[in-house]
Design a protein around this motif. Structure first.
Motif, PDB file in Angstrom:
ATOM      1  N   VAL A  22      83.701 -29.166 -62.639  1.00 51.92           N
ATOM      2  CA  VAL A  22      84.246 -28.264 -61.249  1.00 51.92           C
ATOM      3  C   VAL A  22      83.085 -28.910 -60.441  1.00 51.92           C
ATOM      4  N   GLU A  23      83.459 -29.216 -59.133  1.00 54.21           N
ATOM      5  CA  GLU A  23      82.719 -29.720 -58.135  1.00 54.21           C
ATOM      6  C   GLU A  23      82.594 -28.706 -56.877  1.00 54.21           C
ATOM      7  N   ARG A  24      81.724 -28.402 -56.097  1.00 52.64           N
ATOM      8  CA  ARG A  24      81.587 -27.813 -54.928  1.00 52.64           C
ATOM      9  C   ARG A  24      81.701 -29.030 -53.651  1.00 52.64           C
ATOM     10  N   LEU A  25      82.630 -28.772 -52.903  1.00 58.48           N
ATOM     11  CA  LEU A  25      82.926 -29.452 -51.827  1.00 58.48           C
ATOM     12  C   LEU A  25      82.085 -28.966 -50.361  1.00 58.48           C
ATOM     13  N   THR A  26      81.730 -29.809 -49.449  1.00 54.64           N
ATOM     14  CA  THR A  26      81.161 -29.448 -48.278  1.00 54.64           C
ATOM     15  C   THR A  26      81.440 -28.135 -47.538  1.00 54.64           C
ATOM     16  N   ASP A  27      82.610 -27.881 -47.846  1.00 57.61           N
ATOM     17  CA  ASP A  27      82.858 -26.740 -46.997  1.00 57.61           C
ATOM     18  C   ASP A  27      82.989 -25.647 -47.991  1.00 57.61           C
ATOM     19  N   GLY A  28      82.283 -25.479 -49.281  1.00 61.10           N
ATOM     20  CA  GLY A  28      82.347 -24.491 -50.203  1.00 61.10           C
ATOM     21  C   GLY A  28      83.366 -24.517 -51.080  1.00 61.10           C
ATOM     22  N   THR A  29      84.375 -25.127 -50.890  1.00 63.71           N
ATOM     23  CA  THR A  29      85.633 -24.838 -51.812  1.00 63.71           C
ATOM     24  C   THR A  29      85.108 -25.540 -53.207  1.00 63.71           C
ATOM     25  N   ARG A  30      85.773 -24.890 -54.367  1.00 65.33           N
ATOM     26  CA  ARG A  30      85.425 -25.563 -55.610  1.00 65.33           C
ATOM     27  C   ARG A  30      86.734 -26.363 -55.907  1.00 65.33           C
ATOM     28  N   ARG A  31      86.524 -27.456 -56.489  1.00 67.24           N
ATOM     29  CA  ARG A  31      87.646 -28.382 -56.994  1.00 67.24           C
ATOM     30  C   ARG A  31      87.502 -28.215 -58.318  1.00 67.24           C
ATOM     31  N   ARG A  61      97.459 -37.883 -60.895  1.00 63.65           N
ATOM     32  CA  ARG A  61      96.710 -36.817 -60.631  1.00 63.65           C
ATOM     33  C   ARG A  61      97.540 -35.771 -59.588  1.00 63.65           C
ATOM     34  N   THR A  62      97.546 -34.689 -59.711  1.00 59.69           N
ATOM     35  CA  THR A  62      98.402 -33.730 -58.855  1.00 59.69           C
ATOM     36  C   THR A  62      97.315 -32.672 -58.650  1.00 59.69           C
ATOM     37  N   ARG A  63      97.892 -32.050 -57.219  1.00 59.55           N
ATOM     38  CA  ARG A  63      96.857 -30.984 -56.712  1.00 59.55           C
ATOM     39  C   ARG A  63      97.780 -29.647 -56.499  1.00 59.55           C
ATOM     40  N   PRO A  64      98.309 -28.944 -57.602  1.00 58.56           N
ATOM     41  CA  PRO A  64      99.156 -27.863 -57.465  1.00 58.56           C
ATOM     42  C   PRO A  64      98.332 -26.672 -56.773  1.00 58.56           C
ATOM     43  N   ARG A  65      99.008 -25.978 -55.749  1.00 59.11           N
ATOM     44  CA  ARG A  65      98.334 -24.972 -55.157  1.00 59.11           C
ATOM     45  C   ARG A  65      98.242 -23.804 -55.942  1.00 59.11           C
ATOM     46  N   ASP A  66      97.284 -22.617 -55.834  1.00 58.40           N
ATOM     47  CA  ASP A  66      97.290 -21.441 -56.603  1.00 58.40           C
ATOM     48  C   ASP A  66      96.809 -20.519 -55.865  1.00 58.40           C
ATOM     49  N   LEU A  67      96.683 -19.349 -56.524  1.00 57.55           N
ATOM     50  CA  LEU A  67      96.383 -17.932 -55.613  1.00 57.55           C
ATOM     51  C   LEU A  67      94.915 -18.246 -55.302  1.00 57.55           C
ATOM     52  N   SER A  68      94.448 -17.607 -54.350  1.00 57.57           N
ATOM     53  CA  SER A  68      92.939 -17.622 -54.101  1.00 57.57           C
ATOM     54  C   SER A  68      92.316 -17.213 -55.138  1.00 57.57           C
ATOM     55  N   TYR A  69      90.991 -17.504 -55.462  1.00 55.77           N
ATOM     56  CA  TYR A  69      90.175 -17.166 -56.696  1.00 55.77           C
ATOM     57  C   TYR A  69      88.776 -16.852 -55.970  1.00 55.77           C
ATOM     58  N   GLY A  70      88.321 -15.814 -55.922  1.00 53.24           N
ATOM     59  CA  GLY A  70      86.800 -15.726 -55.163  1.00 53.24           C
ATOM     60  C   GLY A  70      87.060 -15.623 -53.591  1.00 53.24           C
ATOM     61  N   GLU A  71      85.970 -15.501 -53.127  1.00 55.20           N
ATOM     62  CA  GLU A  71      85.530 -15.793 -51.661  1.00 55.20           C
ATOM     63  C   GLU A  71      85.919 -17.126 -51.121  1.00 55.20           C
ATOM     64  N   ARG A  72      85.463 -18.067 -51.675  1.00 56.86           N
ATOM     65  CA  ARG A  72      85.503 -19.472 -51.276  1.00 56.86           C
ATOM     66  C   ARG A  72      87.272 -20.028 -51.904  1.00 56.86           C
ATOM     67  N   GLY A  73      87.574 -20.918 -51.206  1.00 56.78           N
ATOM     68  CA  GLY A  73      88.894 -21.443 -51.658  1.00 56.78           C
ATOM     69  C   GLY A  73      88.600 -22.246 -53.225  1.00 56.78           C
ATOM     70  N   LEU A  74      89.669 -22.426 -53.823  1.00 53.90           N
ATOM     71  CA  LEU A  74      89.815 -22.991 -55.099  1.00 53.90           C
ATOM     72  C   LEU A  74      91.031 -24.107 -55.120  1.00 53.90           C
TER      73      LEU A  74
END
Length: 132
Positions: A19-28, A56-69
């Protein structure tokens, strides 16, 4: 399959690689396939033994927590070696994220419920569920 990814994210068949944290706070969340049955050809059921490549795919999912996932799934493309099978290659899939899906099954259900029960438009349901 019971692993920490399933317990945390309810994405059976996948495992968190890192898991990495992006500059905008989103967790990848970088996912890999953990279910061996994902290498079975969807057309004939034969288990593949030779990898054709990686996707590599980037499926979208429901939000998880206050920051994006953000999900990033590195999955394999396999060769089907069954001579009678018309499908020559295929990518791994799990029930929550079928092949070719751009969103998880639970996000699809949540959006459909908003449209059906709340009378939302598809666009409004996407906004409400924080899907870009």
């Amino acid at each position: 399959m019971d692993n920490n990814t399933t317990t945390l994210l309810d994405l059976d068949g996948l495992a968190v690689e890192r898991v990495e944290r992006l500059t905008d706070g989103t967790r990848r969340v970088h996912l890999i396939t953990a279910d061996e049955t994902a290498r079975a050809c969807p057309s004939c059921g034969t288990f593949a033994s030779r990898v054709k490549g990686l996707v590599r795919t980037r499926p979208r999912d429901l939000s998880y927590g206050e920051r994006g996932l953000e999900l990033a799934w590195l999955k394999r493309r396999w060769y089907c070696h069954e001579p009678d099978c018309a499908r020559k290659s295929f990518t791994e899939q799990v029930p929550q994220i079928p092949a070719g899906a751009r969103i998880t099954a639970r996000l699809r259900r949540a959006a459909a419920l908003r449209v059906r029960d709340a009378g939302s438009t598809v666009v409004q349901a996407a906004r409400d569920l924080h899907v870009s």
